[in-house]
Design an enzyme around this catalytic site. Structure first.
Site, PDB file in Angstrom:
ATOM      1  N   ASN A  15      33.202  48.477  37.967  1.00  0.00           N
ATOM      2  CA  ASN A  15      33.929  47.810  37.189  1.00  0.00           C
ATOM      3  C   ASN A  15      33.655  46.391  37.001  1.00  0.00           C
ATOM      4  O   ASN A  15      33.912  45.361  37.944  1.00  0.00           O
ATOM      5  CB  ASN A  15      35.481  47.897  37.227  1.00  0.00           C
ATOM      6  CG  ASN A  15      36.415  47.153  36.277  1.00  0.00           C
ATOM      7  OD1 ASN A  15      35.685  46.481  35.508  1.00  0.00           O
ATOM      8  ND2 ASN A  15      37.631  47.621  36.114  1.00  0.00           N
ATOM      9  N   ARG A  96      32.709  51.533  34.117  1.00  0.00           N
ATOM     10  CA  ARG A  96      33.836  51.073  33.056  1.00  0.00           C
ATOM     11  C   ARG A  96      32.958  50.197  32.128  1.00  0.00           C
ATOM     12  O   ARG A  96      32.624  49.079  32.594  1.00  0.00           O
ATOM     13  CB  ARG A  96      34.923  50.417  33.698  1.00  0.00           C
ATOM     14  CG  ARG A  96      36.083  50.267  33.002  1.00  0.00           C
ATOM     15  CD  ARG A  96      37.083  48.943  33.177  1.00  0.00           C
ATOM     16  NE  ARG A  96      37.819  48.563  32.109  1.00  0.00           N
ATOM     17  CZ  ARG A  96      38.441  47.329  32.192  1.00  0.00           C
ATOM     18  NH1 ARG A  96      38.190  46.400  32.633  1.00  0.00           N
ATOM     19  NH2 ARG A  96      39.179  47.181  31.298  1.00  0.00           N
ATOM     20  N   HIS A 185      42.243  50.138  27.064  1.00  0.00           N
ATOM     21  CA  HIS A 185      42.886  50.826  28.029  1.00  0.00           C
ATOM     22  C   HIS A 185      43.100  52.239  27.541  1.00  0.00           C
ATOM     23  O   HIS A 185      43.963  53.135  28.256  1.00  0.00           O
ATOM     24  CB  HIS A 185      44.524  50.492  27.690  1.00  0.00           C
ATOM     25  CG  HIS A 185      44.806  49.105  28.358  1.00  0.00           C
ATOM     26  ND1 HIS A 185      46.043  48.330  27.864  1.00  0.00           N
ATOM     27  CD2 HIS A 185      44.521  48.309  29.555  1.00  0.00           C
ATOM     28  CE1 HIS A 185      46.027  47.346  28.717  1.00  0.00           C
ATOM     29  NE2 HIS A 185      44.847  47.345  29.505  1.00  0.00           N
ATOM     30  N   ARG A 246      48.673  36.769  27.458  1.00  0.00           N
ATOM     31  CA  ARG A 246      48.563  36.903  26.007  1.00  0.00           C
ATOM     32  C   ARG A 246      49.829  36.962  25.271  1.00  0.00           C
ATOM     33  O   ARG A 246      50.676  37.633  25.843  1.00  0.00           O
ATOM     34  CB  ARG A 246      47.523  38.138  25.971  1.00  0.00           C
ATOM     35  CG  ARG A 246      46.223  37.989  26.541  1.00  0.00           C
ATOM     36  CD  ARG A 246      45.142  39.195  26.098  1.00  0.00           C
ATOM     37  NE  ARG A 246      44.176  39.476  27.287  1.00  0.00           N
ATOM     38  CZ  ARG A 246      44.159  40.703  27.762  1.00  0.00           C
ATOM     39  NH1 ARG A 246      44.738  41.515  27.733  1.00  0.00           N
ATOM     40  NH2 ARG A 246      43.072  40.584  28.750  1.00  0.00           N
ATOM     41  N   ASP A 288      53.641  36.777  36.268  1.00  0.00           N
ATOM     42  CA  ASP A 288      53.941  37.853  37.130  1.00  0.00           C
ATOM     43  C   ASP A 288      55.286  38.625  37.084  1.00  0.00           C
ATOM     44  O   ASP A 288      56.174  37.760  37.131  1.00  0.00           O
ATOM     45  CB  ASP A 288      53.916  37.383  38.601  1.00  0.00           C
ATOM     46  CG  ASP A 288      53.666  38.689  39.545  1.00  0.00           C
ATOM     47  OD1 ASP A 288      52.682  39.226  39.819  1.00  0.00           O
ATOM     48  OD2 ASP A 288      54.918  38.973  39.943  1.00  0.00           O
ATOM     49  N   GLY A 338      54.856  49.289  34.484  1.00  0.00           N
ATOM     50  CA  GLY A 338      55.467  50.469  34.036  1.00  0.00           C
ATOM     51  C   GLY A 338      55.734  51.388  35.100  1.00  0.00           C
ATOM     52  O   GLY A 338      56.566  52.181  35.252  1.00  0.00           O
ATOM     53  N   GLU A 394      42.457  55.086  36.494  1.00  0.00           N
ATOM     54  CA  GLU A 394      41.292  54.970  35.715  1.00  0.00           C
ATOM     55  C   GLU A 394      39.954  55.266  36.412  1.00  0.00           C
ATOM     56  O   GLU A 394      38.934  55.844  35.849  1.00  0.00           O
ATOM     57  CB  GLU A 394      41.188  53.710  35.143  1.00  0.00           C
ATOM     58  CG  GLU A 394      42.280  53.336  34.150  1.00  0.00           C
ATOM     59  CD  GLU A 394      42.739  51.859  33.716  1.00  0.00           C
ATOM     60  OE1 GLU A 394      43.259  51.526  34.656  1.00  0.00           O
ATOM     61  OE2 GLU A 394      42.542  51.319  32.973  1.00  0.00           O
TER      62      GLU A 394
HETATM   63  P1  ADP Z   1      46.221  44.603  35.836  1.00  0.00           P
HETATM   64  O1  ADP Z   1      46.306  44.819  34.344  1.00  0.00           O
HETATM   65  O2  ADP Z   1      45.996  43.320  36.202  1.00  0.00           O
HETATM   66  O3  ADP Z   1      45.631  45.837  36.444  1.00  0.00           O
HETATM   67  P2  ADP Z   1      48.571  45.627  36.957  1.00  0.00           P
HETATM   68  O4  ADP Z   1      48.583  47.026  36.455  1.00  0.00           O
HETATM   69  O5  ADP Z   1      48.453  45.697  38.561  1.00  0.00           O
HETATM   70  O6  ADP Z   1      47.795  44.429  36.375  1.00  0.00           O
HETATM   71  O7  ADP Z   1      49.927  45.058  36.830  1.00  0.00           O
HETATM   72  C1  ADP Z   1      50.395  43.666  37.253  1.00  0.00           C
HETATM   73  C2  ADP Z   1      51.911  43.599  36.910  1.00  0.00           C
HETATM   74  O8  ADP Z   1      52.567  44.246  37.552  1.00  0.00           O
HETATM   75  C3  ADP Z   1      52.186  42.229  37.275  1.00  0.00           C
HETATM   76  O9  ADP Z   1      53.216  41.685  36.284  1.00  0.00           O
HETATM   77  C4  ADP Z   1      53.208  42.504  38.424  1.00  0.00           C
HETATM   78  O10 ADP Z   1      54.237  41.447  38.604  1.00  0.00           O
HETATM   79  C5  ADP Z   1      53.885  43.886  37.922  1.00  0.00           C
HETATM   80  N1  ADP Z   1      54.533  44.510  39.047  1.00  0.00           N
HETATM   81  C6  ADP Z   1      54.001  45.150  40.279  1.00  0.00           C
HETATM   82  N2  ADP Z   1      54.960  45.584  40.940  1.00  0.00           N
HETATM   83  C7  ADP Z   1      56.039  45.277  40.567  1.00  0.00           C
HETATM   84  C8  ADP Z   1      57.426  45.656  40.998  1.00  0.00           C
HETATM   85  N3  ADP Z   1      57.885  46.224  41.943  1.00  0.00           N
HETATM   86  N4  ADP Z   1      58.540  45.069  40.054  1.00  0.00           N
HETATM   87  C9  ADP Z   1      58.051  44.651  38.750  1.00  0.00           C
HETATM   88  N5  ADP Z   1      56.686  44.226  38.475  1.00  0.00           N
HETATM   89  C10 ADP Z   1      56.051  44.798  39.418  1.00  0.00           C
END
Ligand code: ADP
Length: 421
Positions: A15, A96, A185, A246, A288, A338, A394
């Site tokens: 990637n 990717r 995505h 964004r 975050d 999610g 993915e």
């Molecule tokens: P990317 O799009 O960079 O791949 P990720 O799918 O890793 O991102 O998601 C990152 C997001 O997931 C961040 O906002 C992070 O805070 C959130 N996240 C990860 N673990 C938790 C958690 N336990 N509770 C709430 N949010 C979380």
């Protein structure tokens, strides 16, 4: 130590970003990664590579200015052979690729024609597609003769009907410049919707899914009988949901206002919408979600507002996709937020009580940190729609597509671009 690697038949998944390169060696049969790593700060003064092999973490500095070629050479020379993995164990490389425009509706074997089609899509994703092309060139040098497959983020959404992908703009912008909604995505939406069908015990052609991929980037897709019929990202990943940095949907008149009234230049507008908005912009604290949840419980008003808007916008999209699909078999949460945030899921589902959504508190807390399963109350409340948490994968999709394409002699394997669909 038990060897998780099946001998041979593995796929090196790459990637390539503009200044980073994520790599993983995946067994397409089960998705196991015997190796995963990241080349970072590429093209800068202190590039580095870090990797995990058989559970052990390592890192190394790379020469000043090192780019994708040097990372791939390092992977081959130092990591693969150092870890006892033979070149012959790698059956294919899976890339990717962010943007396939209308040329690709599925994954393809890479050849000269495919490379030139990816090049044609550079205008639609300049940073990403250029980096992918560098990665393909570097991988060709490092693994001469090895089949390489491109897996496009946009491909899954090529089934959208034109009512979903044409903007209400002068039609010649679409015809002459390809300005339309493409969605991103797709690899993740495809993976979790197929997995949802498995969990529901049905064929993918028999289920309708709303899939919410919530990471730093976030998008939602309406999937009818296994096919994407709408999604929230558009020409670029800016459209749709509130994301880490964004803005998602805004009034397009905002751009004129910023440019004409407030004297922003194009670069400033780009930075504002892509890097300074979303959760970060609203909260003035962080992009975050985890940090914002913590701050919100401590009374930080910006964090509270950012999470509220994030959930409101997401709930609104979910509700609208009930109008897009003939019926909904399941709503799926995936991506870092999610998969892990019980808070966000509960907040969103509570906003959707009018559509029958309910959340079971205990299940919601259980389905975190890699767990997979339902979070609606146990059956008995028959009108409650199914809500699933499914960790996305993915890399596994990329490895599976690469393995299938090299094993089969179908049109995708011939490397022919798919043509518009
Ligand atoms: P990317 O799009 O960079 O791949 P990720 O799918 O890793 O991102 O998601 C990152 C997001 O997931 C961040 O906002 C992070 O805070 C959130 N996240 C990860 N673990 C938790 C958690 N336990 N509770 C709430 N949010 C979380």
């Amino acid at each position: 130590m038990p060897n998780k690697r099946a001998n041979g038949g593995q796929v090196l998944v790459l990637n390539c970003g503009s200044s980073s390169l994520k790599f993983a060696l995946i067994d397409p049969r089960n998705g196991n990664a015997s190796l995963s790593g990241l080349g970072d700060s590429l093209g800068h003064s202190v590039p580095s590579v870090s990797w995990k092999i058989d559970g052990e973490k390592h890192s190394a500095a790379l020469p000043v200015g090192a780019k994708h070629t040097e990372v791939i050479e390092f992977v081959v020379t130092n990591i693969l052979s150092g870890g006892g993995i033979l070149r012959a164990d790698v059956a294919a490389i899976g890339h990717r690729v962010v943007h396939g425009g209308e040329k690709f509706s599925h994954s393809v074997l890479i050849n000269e024609q495919v490379i030139s089609a990816i090049q044609d899509c550079v205008a639609l994703a300049p940073l990403h597609n250029s980096a992918h092309l560098q990665g393909i060139e570097a991988a060709t040098k490092a693994f001469p003769g090895l089949p390489q497959v491109a897996v496009f983020d946009t491909a899954f959404h090529q089934t959208m009907p034109r009512q979903a992908y044409i903007y209400a703009l002068p039609y010649e912008l679409y015809e002459e410049h390809g300005i339309r909604r493409y969605g991103m995505h797709g690899t993740s939406h495809r993976f979790v919707s197929e997995r949802a069908a498995d969990l529901l015990g049905k064929a993918k052609a028999d289920v309708n899914i709303i899939s919410a991929h919530l990471g730093n980037g976030a998008s939602i897709a309406a999937i009818q009988a296994g096919k994407s019929v709408d999604t929230s990202m558009g020409l670029t990943p800016l459209e749709g949901l509130v994301m880490g940095t964004r803005c998602g949907d805004v009034d397009p008149g905002l751009l004129l206002h910023l440019g004409v009234r407030l004297d922003y230049c194009m670069k400033e507008i780009n930075d504002l919408l892509n890097k300074k908005s979303g959760l970060l912009g609203i909260s003035q604290l962080s992009n975050d979600c985890r940090a914002l949840e913590q701050a919100a419980t401590e009374g930080h008003q910006g964090a509270q507002l950012a999470l509220e808007i994030f959930c409101y916008r997401l709930a609104k999209y979910i509700a609208s996709y009930h109008g897009v699909l003939s019926h909904v078999d399941a709503l799926v949460f995936t991506g870092g937020i999610g998969e892990n945030s019980a808070f966000i899921r509960e907040n969103v589902l509570n906003r959707l009580n009018g559509l029958g959504y309910r959340v079971d508190e205990t299940r919601n807390l259980e389905m975190r940190f890699g767990a997979e399963g339902a979070i609606e109350p146990p059956s008995g409340t028959t009108t409650t729609p199914k809500v699933l948490v499914i960790p996305t994968n993915e890399e596994w999709v990329i490895a599976r597509d690469a393995a299938q394409i090299i094993a089969s002699g179908n049109s995708a394997a011939s490397g022919q671009p798919a043509g518009g669909s």
